[in-house]
Design a protein around this motif. Structure first.
Motif, PDB file in Angstrom:
ATOM      1  N   THR A  26      27.288  22.963 105.948  1.00 55.80           N
ATOM      2  CA  THR A  26      27.445  22.493 106.931  1.00 55.80           C
ATOM      3  C   THR A  26      28.927  22.380 107.829  1.00 55.80           C
ATOM      4  N   PHE A  27      29.813  22.030 107.235  1.00 55.51           N
ATOM      5  CA  PHE A  27      31.019  22.278 107.860  1.00 55.51           C
ATOM      6  C   PHE A  27      31.624  23.628 107.587  1.00 55.51           C
ATOM      7  N   TYR A  28      31.026  24.481 106.564  1.00 55.28           N
ATOM      8  CA  TYR A  28      31.427  25.748 107.071  1.00 55.28           C
ATOM      9  C   TYR A  28      30.679  26.759 108.140  1.00 55.28           C
ATOM     10  N   LYS A  29      29.398  26.261 108.274  1.00 55.02           N
ATOM     11  CA  LYS A  29      28.547  26.688 109.327  1.00 55.02           C
ATOM     12  C   LYS A  29      29.546  26.634 110.723  1.00 55.02           C
ATOM     13  N   CYS A  30      29.944  25.540 111.012  1.00 50.31           N
ATOM     14  CA  CYS A  30      30.515  24.911 112.264  1.00 50.31           C
ATOM     15  C   CYS A  30      31.987  25.548 112.316  1.00 50.31           C
ATOM     16  N   ILE A  31      32.625  26.193 111.055  1.00 50.71           N
ATOM     17  CA  ILE A  31      33.621  26.590 111.232  1.00 50.71           C
ATOM     18  C   ILE A  31      33.403  28.386 111.266  1.00 50.71           C
ATOM     19  N   CYS A  32      32.227  28.976 111.046  1.00 49.24           N
ATOM     20  CA  CYS A  32      31.676  29.967 110.826  1.00 49.24           C
ATOM     21  C   CYS A  32      31.626  30.448 112.623  1.00 49.24           C
ATOM     22  N   ALA A  33      31.001  29.211 113.280  1.00 47.69           N
ATOM     23  CA  ALA A  33      30.564  29.151 114.457  1.00 47.69           C
ATOM     24  C   ALA A  33      31.820  29.160 115.608  1.00 47.69           C
ATOM     25  N   GLY A  34      32.705  28.804 115.446  1.00 46.35           N
ATOM     26  CA  GLY A  34      33.663  28.997 115.861  1.00 46.35           C
ATOM     27  C   GLY A  34      34.566  30.417 116.566  1.00 46.35           C
ATOM     28  N   LEU A  35      34.660  30.701 114.982  1.00 48.07           N
ATOM     29  CA  LEU A  35      35.624  31.668 114.872  1.00 48.07           C
ATOM     30  C   LEU A  35      35.085  33.214 114.192  1.00 48.07           C
ATOM     31  N   PHE A  36      33.502  33.557 114.485  1.00 46.16           N
ATOM     32  CA  PHE A  36      32.226  34.309 114.601  1.00 46.16           C
ATOM     33  C   PHE A  36      33.161  35.552 114.887  1.00 46.16           C
ATOM     34  N   LEU A  37      33.570  35.368 115.950  1.00 48.91           N
ATOM     35  CA  LEU A  37      34.699  36.961 116.739  1.00 48.91           C
ATOM     36  C   LEU A  37      35.438  37.346 114.958  1.00 48.91           C
ATOM     37  N   GLN A  38      35.836  36.923 114.572  1.00 48.62           N
ATOM     38  CA  GLN A  38      36.996  36.789 113.670  1.00 48.62           C
ATOM     39  C   GLN A  38      36.793  36.933 112.181  1.00 48.62           C
ATOM     40  N   LEU A 107      48.383  45.603 108.467  1.00 50.04           N
ATOM     41  CA  LEU A 107      47.085  44.302 109.066  1.00 50.04           C
ATOM     42  C   LEU A 107      47.146  43.411 107.981  1.00 50.04           C
ATOM     43  N   TYR A 108      46.841  41.907 107.989  1.00 56.06           N
ATOM     44  CA  TYR A 108      47.063  40.989 107.216  1.00 56.06           C
ATOM     45  C   TYR A 108      45.565  39.661 108.025  1.00 56.06           C
ATOM     46  N   ILE A 109      44.856  39.052 107.453  1.00 56.83           N
ATOM     47  CA  ILE A 109      44.806  37.987 108.102  1.00 56.83           C
ATOM     48  C   ILE A 109      44.834  37.065 106.904  1.00 56.83           C
ATOM     49  N   ARG A 110      45.075  35.912 107.793  1.00 61.21           N
ATOM     50  CA  ARG A 110      45.438  34.696 107.465  1.00 61.21           C
ATOM     51  C   ARG A 110      44.679  33.632 107.356  1.00 61.21           C
ATOM     52  N   GLN A 111      44.756  32.183 106.506  1.00 64.64           N
ATOM     53  CA  GLN A 111      43.965  31.347 107.528  1.00 64.64           C
ATOM     54  C   GLN A 111      41.974  31.823 107.182  1.00 64.64           C
ATOM     55  N   VAL A 112      41.987  31.852 105.930  1.00 68.62           N
ATOM     56  CA  VAL A 112      41.023  33.129 105.453  1.00 68.62           C
ATOM     57  C   VAL A 112      40.481  31.860 104.478  1.00 68.62           C
ATOM     58  N   THR A 113      38.604  31.548 105.443  1.00 62.38           N
ATOM     59  CA  THR A 113      37.873  30.730 104.694  1.00 62.38           C
ATOM     60  C   THR A 113      36.459  31.512 104.166  1.00 62.38           C
ATOM     61  N   GLN A 114      36.063  31.052 103.202  1.00 64.36           N
ATOM     62  CA  GLN A 114      34.744  32.106 102.961  1.00 64.36           C
ATOM     63  C   GLN A 114      33.095  31.481 103.342  1.00 64.36           C
ATOM     64  N   ILE A 115      32.512  33.039 104.204  1.00 68.09           N
ATOM     65  CA  ILE A 115      31.303  32.225 104.735  1.00 68.09           C
ATOM     66  C   ILE A 115      30.576  33.120 103.759  1.00 68.09           C
ATOM     67  N   ARG A 116      29.028  32.830 104.577  1.00 60.27           N
ATOM     68  CA  ARG A 116      27.759  33.692 103.608  1.00 60.27           C
ATOM     69  C   ARG A 116      27.682  34.639 105.635  1.00 60.27           C
ATOM     70  N   GLU A 117      27.585  35.822 105.149  1.00 61.53           N
ATOM     71  CA  GLU A 117      27.715  36.942 106.021  1.00 61.53           C
ATOM     72  C   GLU A 117      26.054  36.771 106.782  1.00 61.53           C
ATOM     73  N   GLU A 118      24.907  36.673 106.243  1.00 62.76           N
ATOM     74  CA  GLU A 118      23.698  36.110 106.570  1.00 62.76           C
ATOM     75  C   GLU A 118      23.705  35.054 107.716  1.00 62.76           C
ATOM     76  N   TRP A 119      24.606  34.049 107.464  1.00 58.71           N
ATOM     77  CA  TRP A 119      25.293  33.182 108.551  1.00 58.71           C
ATOM     78  C   TRP A 119      25.504  33.243 110.230  1.00 58.71           C
ATOM     79  N   LEU A 120      25.952  34.986 110.740  1.00 60.35           N
ATOM     80  CA  LEU A 120      26.311  35.567 111.243  1.00 60.35           C
ATOM     81  C   LEU A 120      25.153  35.288 112.378  1.00 60.35           C
ATOM     82  N   LYS A 121      23.593  36.209 112.059  1.00 60.05           N
ATOM     83  CA  LYS A 121      22.486  36.156 112.868  1.00 60.05           C
ATOM     84  C   LYS A 121      22.061  35.286 113.405  1.00 60.05           C
ATOM     85  N   ASP A 122      22.601  33.506 112.607  1.00 58.23           N
ATOM     86  CA  ASP A 122      21.826  32.756 113.386  1.00 58.23           C
ATOM     87  C   ASP A 122      23.109  32.466 114.247  1.00 58.23           C
TER      88      ASP A 122
END
Length: 132
Positions: A26-38, A107-122
């Motif tokens: 649930t926590f990771y989905k919240c992070i994903c929802a806030g950063l879905f453009l990144q 180009l580097y990305i920082r402050q990286v968190t793993q998510i599941r790609e299937e969450w993006l469609k939801d």
């Protein structure tokens, strides 16, 4: 900062003592929802030819480096920054969200968190249902 956030949440009627507990998804989905453009997805090893390095011990002369990604929005080729906790992780996460995009020699990305790609469609169907 913590007391400011606590005061703000209390004024909004939020329970400041609630927690995800052991439900980290649930926590990771919240992070994903806030950063879905990144969001960035890991490149298959055969596409990482830019990130290979020569080594005398390998049979073919090259071994693929890990942590190369392509951003979902913009299609930029990026790498996990060496100061990131996810740098050098084996296996590298298939899909991540990030907060910082840093340009030095590449180009580097920082402050990286793993998510599941299937969450993006939801989370953002108006963007990710259109992708093929």
């Amino acid at each position: 900062v913590r007391s400011q956030l606590s005061d703000l949440c209390s004024r909004l009627g939020m329970d400041i003592h609630s927690s995800c507990g052991s439900e980290m998804e649930t926590f990771y989905k919240c992070i994903c929802a806030g950063l879905f453009l990144q969001v960035a997805t890991r490149l298959p090893i055969h596409l990482e030819s830019q990130g290979t390095k020569k080594t005398p011990s390998s049979r073919s002369g090259t071994i693929p480096s890990r942590g190369h990604y392509k951003t979902k929005i913009g299609g930029k080729l990026v790498s996990v920054h060496p100061t990131s906790f996810m740098f050098g992780r084996n296996p590298a996460p298939k899909c991540v969200v990030y907060t910082d995009l840093l340009y030095t020699t590449k180009l580097y990305i920082r402050q990286v968190t793993q998510i599941r790609e299937e969450w993006l469609k939801d989370i953002a169907p108006h963007i990710f249902d259109l992708e093929k």
